[in-house]
Scaffold this active site. Structure first.
Site, short mmCIF file in Angstrom:
data_model
loop_
_atom_site.label_atom_id
_atom_site.label_comp_id
_atom_site.label_asym_id
_atom_site.label_seq_id
_atom_site.Cartn_x
_atom_site.Cartn_y
_atom_site.Cartn_z
N GLU A 1 -6.74 -4.35 56.88
CA GLU A 1 -5.64 -5.14 56.29
C GLU A 1 -4.60 -5.44 57.35
O GLU A 1 -4.19 -4.55 58.10
CB GLU A 1 -4.99 -4.35 55.14
CG GLU A 1 -3.86 -5.11 54.46
CD GLU A 1 -3.12 -4.25 53.42
OE1 GLU A 1 -3.76 -3.68 52.53
OE2 GLU A 1 -1.87 -4.16 53.53
N GLU B 1 -3.82 3.40 52.54
CA GLU B 1 -2.72 3.77 53.42
C GLU B 1 -2.08 5.09 53.01
O GLU B 1 -1.13 5.11 52.22
CB GLU B 1 -1.64 2.67 53.42
CG GLU B 1 -2.09 1.37 54.06
CD GLU B 1 -0.97 0.34 54.13
OE1 GLU B 1 0.12 0.56 53.55
OE2 GLU B 1 -1.18 -0.70 54.78
C1 IDC Z 1 1.96 -5.19 48.27
C2 IDC Z 1 1.87 -6.58 47.66
C3 IDC Z 1 2.89 -6.73 46.56
C4 IDC Z 1 2.71 -5.59 45.56
C5 IDC Z 1 2.76 -4.25 46.27
C6 IDC Z 1 2.53 -3.09 45.33
O1 IDC Z 1 2.07 -7.52 48.68
O2 IDC Z 1 2.77 -7.98 45.94
O3 IDC Z 1 3.73 -5.67 44.58
O4 IDC Z 1 1.77 -4.22 47.28
O5 IDC Z 1 3.17 -1.97 45.78
C7 IDC Z 1 0.64 -2.74 52.53
C8 IDC Z 1 -0.22 -2.35 51.39
C9 IDC Z 1 -0.30 -3.46 50.38
C10 IDC Z 1 1.05 -4.13 50.19
C11 IDC Z 1 1.39 -4.83 51.51
C12 IDC Z 1 2.72 -5.58 51.49
O6 IDC Z 1 -1.50 -1.94 51.78
O7 IDC Z 1 -0.73 -2.92 49.16
O8 IDC Z 1 0.91 -5.09 49.19
N1 IDC Z 1 1.43 -3.83 52.58
O9 IDC Z 1 3.77 -4.72 51.20
N2 IDC Z 1 0.80 -2.07 53.65
C13 IDC Z 1 1.72 -2.70 54.41
C14 IDC Z 1 2.11 -3.84 53.74
#
Ligand code: IDC
Length: 335
Positions: A256, A169
Site C-alpha cells: 500500500e 499496519e
Molecule cells: C483510511 C481511508 C479512510 C478511512 C480510514 C479508516 O483512507 O477513508 O476512513 O482508512 O481508518 C493507511 C491505512 C489505510 C488508511 C490510509 C489513509 O492502511 O487504511 O485508509 N493509510 O489514512 N496507512 C497510512 C495511510
C-alpha cells in the site's frame, strides 16, 4: 566479407531483440507467469525470471463493495496495465470482519472470493489483506485471523495467484517480536494448505520499520515484509532506510502506498512519489496504490463525482489517479 557482415548484423539484431523480449517479459507479469517465489529482495516466476507486481488496492471492502467488479477488474489489467489487485478487509473499523456479526463475516468472505475470482479471470495476482489498523496489535484478533486464513488458504490452495497479507499496519507500539510471533502462529495454518504461497508480513509503526524485520527475519523461504509510505509525509530519510534494507537483501513488498499525507488527506506530492517509484523500480520492488474509490479524500484514485465501478476513463480520475494510471500504462508498455 560483405555477406558475413550482413549475417553478423542480423545476428546482433536477433540477440538484441531476444534480450529486449526477456526484459519486457521480466517487466510485465500476469498470472500466466504461474506461481511466484521469493528470491533475494524480490519475486521471481516459475522460470526464475524477475517479476514486479504493480497494482491497485481497494478501499475497505465493507465501505466500497461495488468496486469488486468483473468488468472493472478486467479494465485494471487490460487498460491500466495493472497485474495485481489488493482486497482490503478491515478488521475493526465500521463493518470490519472482527466487529460485525456472523452475517457480516459471511458477506465479506464472499466478497473476497468474488475479488479473487475476478482478479484471476483478468490474469492478475490477488493480495488478500487482513487490514488491521485501529486494532494496532495483530494478536488482538489472532483467533479470527487464524480461522480466516485457514478458510482462505483452503479455498485457494489450487490458485497460484493468491498472496496472503497477514496484518496491514501494526501500530501503537507493537514490536517486531510481537508481530513475528503472530506471523509464526498464522504461517503454518496457511502452509498446511499451500506450502509455497507468498505471504507478506506487516512491520512496526504502520509498516514503516522494515529494518526491524531485517534484524530478525522469519524462517520461511516465501515470506516478504510490508513497507507502506505516503509520499507527501514520508521522504528522504525513510527512502534511505528502505534502500539500506533492500541492499541487505530483505524481500520487500509495498502492498500500500499513496502520494498524499499519511492521513490519506492533505496535499499530494508527485515529486516525492516519483522518487519512491524510481527507488522501487530500481530494485524491482512490487507496489500497490491505495485506493480504488471515489471517496472525497486525497488518496482516492477516482474523482468523487464519478459513480461508475467500471468503464472509468482517465478523465474520471483524480490528479493522483491520472499520475498513477499513466505510470502503470507506461510500465506495462502501453504507451
Ligand atoms: C483510511 C481511508 C479512510 C478511512 C480510514 C479508516 O483512507 O477513508 O476512513 O482508512 O481508518 C493507511 C491505512 C489505510 C488508511 C490510509 C489513509 O492502511 O487504511 O485508509 N493509510 O489514512 N496507512 C497510512 C495511510
Amino acid at each position: 566479407m560483405r555477406k558475413i557482415s550482413i549475417v553478423s548484423i542480423l545476428l546482433t539484431f536477433c540477440l538484441l531483440f531476444g534480450c529486449l523480449q526477456v526484459a519486457a517479459k521480466g517487466d510485465f507479469a500476469d498470472t500466466k507467469r504461474g506461481a511466484l517465489h521469493v528470491e533475494g529482495n524480490g519475486l521471481v516466476d516459475e522460470n526464475g525470471e524477475k517479476v514486479q507486481l504493480r497494482g491497485v488496492s481497494t478501499h475497505g471492502l465493507a465501505w466500497f463493495p461495488d468496486y469488486v467488479n468483473k468488468k472493472g477488474f478486467k479494465e485494471l489489467h487490460d487498460k491500466w496495465g495493472a497485474n495485481c489487485v489488493r482486497l482490503a478487509l478491515y478488521t475493526e473499523e465500521w463493518g470490519g470482519y472482527c466487529t460485525g456479526d456472523a452475517n457480516n463475516r459471511k458477506a465479506l468472505k464472499k466478497l473476497v472470493k468474488k475479488g479473487v475470482k475476478y482478479a484471476t479471470e483478468a490474469n492478475m495476482y490477488a493480495v488478500i489483506d487482513w487490514h488491521i489498523l485501529s486494532d494496532g496489535n495483530p494478536k488482538k484478533h489472532r483467533k479470527a485471523a487464524k480461522a480466516f486464513f485457514k478458510a482462505m488458504s483452503k479455498e485457494f490452495k489450487n490458485h497460484t495467484n493468491v498472496i496472503y497479507e497477514l496484518c496491514n499496519e501494526p501500530n501503537g507500539g507493537t514490536t517486531w517480536s510481537t508481530i513475528k510471533s503472530y506471523a509464526e502462529d498464522i504461517i503454518p495454518v496457511i502452509r498446511k494448505n499451500d506450502k509455497d504461497a507468498i505471504i507478506v508480513v506487516g512491520t512496526p509503526t504502520w509498516s514503516q520499520e522494515i529494518d526491524k524485520a531485517l534484524e530478525k527475519p522469519i524462517k520461511d523461504k516465501n515470506v516478504m515484509y510490508t513497507l507502506h509510505f505516503y509520499a507527501a509525509t514520508h521522504k528522504t530519510d525513510m527512502r534511505k532506510n528502505v534502500k539500506k534494507v533492500l541492499k541487505a537483501g530483505l524481500p520487500v513488498f509495498v502492498t500500500e502506498f499513496g502520494i498524499s499525507e499519511a492521513s490519506g488527506n492533505g496535499r499530494i506530492s508527485k515529486k516525492s512519489g516519483q522518487k519512491w517509484i524510481d527507488l522501487l523500480d530500481n530494485y524491482g520492488v512490487s507496489y500497490i496504490a491505495f485506493s480504488l474509490a471515489n471517496k472525497a479524500e486525497s488518496t482516492s484514485l477516482i474523482k468523487s463525482s464519478c459513480q461508475k465501478h467500471s468503464g472509468i476513463s482517465r478523465s474520471n480520475l483524480t490528479s493522483y489517479g491520472k499520475w498513477y494510471y499513466d505510470l502503470l500504462r507506461k510500465k506495462a508498455g502501453k504507451k
